[in-house]
Design a protein around this motif. Structure first.
Motif, PDB file in Angstrom:
ATOM      1  N   SER A  22       0.833  -1.194   0.000  1.00 41.17           N
ATOM      2  CA  SER A  22       0.000   0.000   0.000  1.00 41.17           C
ATOM      3  C   SER A  22       0.869   1.246   0.000  1.00 41.17           C
ATOM      4  CB  SER A  22      -0.916  -0.006   1.219  1.00 41.17           C
ATOM      5  OG  SER A  22      -0.136   0.087   2.384  1.00 41.17           O
ATOM      6  N   GLU A  23       2.057   1.123   0.576  1.00 40.10           N
ATOM      7  CA  GLU A  23       2.959   2.271   0.602  1.00 40.10           C
ATOM      8  C   GLU A  23       3.449   2.602  -0.803  1.00 40.10           C
ATOM      9  OE1 GLU A  23       6.965   1.981   2.352  1.00 40.10           O
ATOM     10  OE2 GLU A  23       6.034   3.127   3.968  1.00 40.10           O
ATOM     11  N   ALA A  24       3.831   1.572  -1.540  1.00 41.49           N
ATOM     12  CA  ALA A  24       4.288   1.792  -2.908  1.00 41.49           C
ATOM     13  C   ALA A  24       3.164   2.409  -3.724  1.00 41.49           C
ATOM     14  CB  ALA A  24       4.736   0.471  -3.538  1.00 41.49           C
ATOM     15  N   VAL A  29       0.612   6.697  -6.922  1.00 42.36           N
ATOM     16  CA  VAL A  29      -0.470   7.550  -7.423  1.00 42.36           C
ATOM     17  C   VAL A  29      -0.173   9.029  -7.214  1.00 42.36           C
ATOM     18  CG1 VAL A  29      -2.228   5.791  -7.135  1.00 42.36           C
ATOM     19  CG2 VAL A  29      -1.761   7.380  -5.265  1.00 42.36           C
ATOM     20  N   ARG A  30       0.899   9.327  -6.462  1.00 39.40           N
ATOM     21  CA  ARG A  30       1.243  10.722  -6.252  1.00 39.40           C
ATOM     22  C   ARG A  30       2.467  11.147  -7.056  1.00 39.40           C
ATOM     23  NH1 ARG A  30      -1.447   8.967  -2.424  1.00 39.40           N
ATOM     24  NH2 ARG A  30      -2.775  10.196  -1.055  1.00 39.40           N
ATOM     25  N   ASN A  31       2.925  10.237  -7.930  1.00 40.38           N
ATOM     26  CA  ASN A  31       4.123  10.567  -8.676  1.00 40.38           C
ATOM     27  C   ASN A  31       3.768  11.071 -10.073  1.00 40.38           C
ATOM     28  OD1 ASN A  31       6.458  10.129 -10.477  1.00 40.38           O
ATOM     29  ND2 ASN A  31       7.407   9.440  -8.576  1.00 40.38           N
ATOM     30  N   ASP A 289      11.399   4.579 -10.341  1.00 40.63           N
ATOM     31  CA  ASP A 289      12.620   4.636  -9.549  1.00 40.63           C
ATOM     32  C   ASP A 289      12.350   5.392  -8.255  1.00 40.63           C
ATOM     33  OD1 ASP A 289      15.176   4.017  -9.053  1.00 40.63           O
ATOM     34  OD2 ASP A 289      16.077   5.510 -10.365  1.00 40.63           O
ATOM     35  N   GLU A 290      11.629   6.504  -8.381  1.00 41.86           N
ATOM     36  CA  GLU A 290      11.334   7.305  -7.197  1.00 41.86           C
ATOM     37  C   GLU A 290      10.383   6.579  -6.253  1.00 41.86           C
ATOM     38  OE1 GLU A 290      10.001  11.059  -8.679  1.00 41.86           O
ATOM     39  OE2 GLU A 290      11.931  11.467  -9.616  1.00 41.86           O
ATOM     40  N   VAL A 291       9.473   5.807  -6.817  1.00 40.12           N
ATOM     41  CA  VAL A 291       8.523   5.095  -5.975  1.00 40.12           C
ATOM     42  C   VAL A 291       9.226   3.973  -5.202  1.00 40.12           C
ATOM     43  CG1 VAL A 291       6.539   3.541  -6.006  1.00 40.12           C
ATOM     44  CG2 VAL A 291       6.518   5.620  -7.375  1.00 40.12           C
TER      45      VAL A 291
END
Lengths: 299, 328, 315
Positions: A22-24, A29-31, A289-291
């Motif tokens: 759920s964290e990923a 969804v915010r990237n 990558d950022e996620v």
């Protein structure tokens, strides 16, 4: 430190897997990069699936006026021979996706299997696999394809995808091997072994996630590479016998001097299509990558 | 509880192992329950290789490793997994010891998944709480965080906690505090001291003589993969007999003495005949002329391509063994 | 007075704001003095050392001045600083050799470096050879590749290179920390030797290892959380330190030659404050056993005895 603090081990520790996922998702969804890249890709994919139903014109038939610019009847205009460019584009997009997914997918699978095994096992296994990789790497791909194609009567998109896949994995294997090698040297791999984990689990659950964006990147490059190799094959007459693809479109446009004649609607859609597919994937990769990497996430 | 008998390790070099390098050369040592043994050596001495062999992360080339009476050097599968329930390790770099993409809880979760799956959530938390208390970790500050958000000291404590969740009997601590800050490292070292009093055997691998001196009951000095001197820590540090040990000790920077200012330590010569025929007449086995240690001068290392027949260590006093000079 | 630093402040830029890595340091180093700069990771010692050489893109010069032999160093103008580097101020980094091209022989590396600085290699190579021998290296190393040398040898070669033009200030950043005990000694002795022979005027030796400083430094400055907390002669720091941090730090260090059968050392509980937004007042007060109400006010770094400065209300 107080006893109260010690008494409350957070409940989150109880189900890490679900929390992790759920964290990923939360960061995904915010990237913005992931969303932009994903949107472009999904849009093109939808176009490739739905597009052919939006037009009644078969892609290679001479249906309209010759060399007409985009209009209400022919959204992307027509070619020198009066073929509907829009129809060619959506059909070509479909072919492109199929070849890319198939070729890139097969190459990625072989590359990962070889790369992970060689990098994790090291020693003799590594030396042997490295030898095989290098042999495939130096085989003159095009020549082999020419020979093989000569013996195959019917060539479809599937066969083309398989060709591309089986010949373009070596560099991916080398890249994954190098990455696996350096990750295997990290202490957490030793600790995973000390935790009694099996090799397979260590590779897929501990090492591979660390290079997930790298793997996606590899697949993206293989995907793009497959599309380009397919275009080349189309051009020299080894492509699908009766179909169309973005590569074939571009090559035809160049062949019939669309550039010199100012028929921009002939070569811009396929060029843009290839660029958008690969570009969308690339932007997604940076976002992924950022996620996946919590350190980048904080910046 | 743990003993190494004539353990050697050679690494293959070159294409398909055409040449080999002897990293550990006929090492025998033992660690008793409730004892901290320091394995001290400079880089390339093979100290970490020994730790990795005990943890079965590297196979031994020859010799045997015995833990609680069973030879573990060939264990695989279930037997190896059972071995890891009792023997664990902590390594030098705390940040490399955690998988960076997971929170630190992942290290504990792996242990739970593989070994303590039958524990209920409540039991697990109770055990975790008590173990975290042992290593002085505040659960709220540490759990659920990513490795890069914590200090090296916290990470190392948590790794010790991870090991304690199992039925730990023996711990290999490989340079576990060399990357920590001075003000926090001593507390982690003291934690090892606490574990010792619970009956754990600990192999403390370090390059830092002052740390070995502080924590250990017995000390093993390694050079080029072979033991040059070992015994009770007080004897090895107080009465160093091998020239290499002496040279090392004289090169250790101290807070309250400068190099060269300290008087040369006088050691009793090795009893006659104990170091057979290797030195010129009139030169006692352990002289005060220090042999320059490796690296001080660019010496050609002795060939390390084949396991040599090592002369046995000589017991010069109770629990104090020295390699005959001229051998290492 | 050879090196004079006044209220030097250098911050690191991050997306979350400035990290006040070096938040006001003032000190002087005499000609021929070796000053040890010690502290734990993140205390600002390396930032201080580096800012005297070059302020790179991630760092931001905030204020303060540095003067070398009476002339101010242009810290805020890196182009102007480049002229002073290697000639007036020089750095020996921790992993110097690993940053060098492994396919070039040492001799080639050196002549390339000299040429890039506009110096004809022939004029100084003789001196270079002489100094190599001085630190116990044969001139054969010039014909070798970096990988063929041991860590201690590399470190000494780099030291000879960086002091070839007799700089007024040499900054040696953690040059001994990656080395073995015995090689450490040779490198430390080379630093002292160079000072004795006048190859360098003032030296700053940065390390986290206090006991190696005792062996080579004339004076020691201890830093904590971006600020100097104590500065005195080496003997004074070791035997009569005034700042509680210094004292606790020293008492946490185990030593060879002491038996620890009964008594145990103890560390310092807690962690240094975040330098992103450090709290006002003394930065050590959360961990300090002597802290009292006044510590909410920042203690000035003042002389508490002749030649002995400390930043503590109770010093």
């Amino acid at each position: 430190m107080t006893d109260a603090n010690l008494m409350t081990v957070p409940d989150a520790a109880a189900d890490p897997a679900r929390r992790k996922r759920s964290e990923a998702l939360y960061f995904a969804v915010r990237n913005p990069k992931l969303i932009v890249g994903g949107t472009v890709l999904v849009a093109l994919l939808l176009l490739a699936i739905v597009g052919p139903y939006l037009t009644d014109n078969p892609p290679n038939d001479y249906v309209g006026p010759k060399a007409s610019p985009p209009s209400g009847d022919y959204w992307f205009g027509t070619t020198t021979f009066g073929q509907d460019v829009f129809s060619q584009f959506v059909h070509g997009l479909r072919t492109t996706f199929v070849v890319g997914v198939l070729g890139g997918g097969i190459a990625a699978l072989i590359g990962m299997a070889v790369g992970f095994t060689a990098g994790y096992r090291g020693g003799r296994v590594d030396e042997f696999l490295n030898m095989v990789t290098n042999i495939v790497l130096v085989i003159p791909t095009l020549a082999v394809l020419l020979v093989v194609s000569a013996y195959l009567k019917a060539r479809g998109v599937l066969v083309e995808g398989l060709f591309v896949g089986f010949t373009s994995w070596p560099w991916a294997a080398r890249a994954i091997r190098a990455q696996t090698f350096s990750l295997t040297a990290r202490d957490f791999v030793d600790l995973a072994r000390l935790s009694g984990l099996r090799t397979r689990r260590i590779i897929f659950r501990e090492i591979a996630p660390n290079m997930s964006s790298y793997l996606v990147m590899t697949w993206i490059l293989l995907f793009g590479g497959s599309i380009l190799i397919a275009a080349t094959l189309d051009f020299i007459g080894l492509g699908p016998t009766n179909g169309t693809s973005l590569g074939l479109m571009m090559n035809n446009a160049v062949l019939w001097s669309a550039l010199q004649l100012g028929m921009w609607w002939w070569f811009i859609p396929p060029g843009l299509g290839i660029t958008a597919v690969v570009g969308g994937l690339y932007i997604m990769n940076v976002g992924l990558d950022e996620v996946f990497n919590p350190r980048l996430r904080e910046l | 509880m743990l003993r190494l008998d004539h353990v050697s390790k050679s690494f293959g070099l070159g294409a398909f192992g055409s040449r080999s390098f002897l990293a550990v050369d006929d090492v025998s040592l033992r660690v008793a329950p409730g004892e901290v043994v320091s394995l001290i050596g400079e880089s390339g001495s093979g100290k970490s290789t020994i730790g990795k062999m005990i943890l079965r992360l590297l196979p031994v080339s020859s010799g045997s490793i015995t833990f609680q009476g069973e030879d573990v050097s060939t264990h695989t599968g279930k037997a190896l997994k059972a071995y890891y329930r009792r023997v664990q390790g902590v390594f030098q770099d705390p940040f490399s010891s955690y998988n960076p993409i997971f929170t630190v809880d992942h290290a504990l979760d792996l242990v739970r998944r593989e070994y303590l799956g039958d524990l209920s959530g409540q039991e697990w938390r109770r055990r975790l709480t008590s173990v975290l208390e042992t290593v002085s970790i505040n659960a709220g500050e540490v759990l659920g965080k990513y490795p890069h958000q914590l200090s090296g000291g916290q990470l190392q404590r948590l790794l010790i906690a991870r090991a304690l969740m199992l039925d730990l009997r023996f711990l290999v601590a490989d340079e576990i505090i060399s990357m920590l800050d001075a003000s926090t490292r001593i507390d982690v070292l003291n934690l090892l001291g606490d574990l010792k009093t619970r009956g754990l055997g600990i192999l403390f691998i370090t390059h830092d003589l002052s740390l070995g001196n502080y924590i250990s009951d017995r000390t093993v000095i390694l050079r080029h993969g072979a033991v040059v001197e070992m015994g009770a820590t007080g004897l090895v540090f107080g009465n160093p007999c091998h020239p290499y040990t002496r040279a090392l000790l004289s090169a250790v920077p101290q807070l309250h003495a400068r190099w060269g200012a300290a008087p040369e330590q006088q050691a009793p010569p090795v009893p006659g005949g104990s170091a057979p025929g290797r030195q010129a007449p009139g030169t006692p086995g352990a002289t005060t002329t220090a042999v320059p240690p490796a690296g001080l001068v660019a010496t050609v290392e002795r060939s390390r391509t084949a396991p040599g027949r090592r002369a046995a260590l000589v017991e010069i006093e109770d629990d104090h063994f020295v390699a005959p000079t001229g051998n290492g | 007075m050879s090196v004079q630093v006044k209220d030097l402040k250098v911050y690191y830029r991050t997306l979350r704001g400035d990290v006040r890595a070096l938040d006001g340091a003032s000190f002087t180093i005499a000609d021929g003095e070796i000053m040890g700069l010690a502290g734990e990771s993140g205390c600002g010692k390396s930032t201080l050392g580096r800012s005297l050489i070059a302020i790179d893109g991630r760092m931001r010069y905030v204020g303060g001045s540095v003067s070398l032999d009476g002339a101010a160093l242009p810290l805020d103008d890196q182009a102007a600083m480049a002229r002073h580097r290697f000639t007036a101020v020089s750095l020996v980094p921790q992993y110097a050799m690993s940053a060098m091209n492994p396919t070039r022989k040492i001799g080639k590396l050196v002549t390339d470096l000299l040429r890039s600085r506009g110096i004809a290699p022939d004029t100084v190579l003789g001196e270079f050879r002489r100094r190599l021998e001085l630190v116990g290296l044969s001139t054969d190393v010039l014909a070798r590749y970096p990988i063929e040398l041991s860590g201690g040898m590399k470190q000494r070669v780099v030291m000879v290179i960086s002091t070839l033009l007799d700089p007024s200030l040499l900054v040696a950043d953690e040059i001994t920390s990656a080395l073995d005990v015995s090689t450490q000694k040779a490198v430390a002795e080379a630093v002292v030797e160079f000072r004795d022979r006048g190859f360098v005027a003032s030296t700053i030796v940065i390390t986290h290892d206090l006991s190696i400083l005792v062996q080579m430094a004339d004076s020691i400055m201890i830093m904590y959380a971006g600020k100097p907390v104590e500065r005195a002669s080496t003997d004074a720091v070791v035997s009569s330190s005034r700042h509680p941090y210094t004292r606790l730090l020293l008492s946490s260090l185990p030593e060879v030659g002491v038996r620890y059968e009964e008594h145990r050392l103890s560390g310092i509980a807690g962690r240094p404050p975040s330098l992103l937004n450090p709290p006002p007042g003394c930065r050590f007060r959360d961990r300090c056993p002597l802290a009292f109400a006044k510590c909410a006010e920042e203690p000035p770094f003042v002389e508490v005895a002749p030649g002995h400065s400390a930043a503590c209300w109770k010093a």
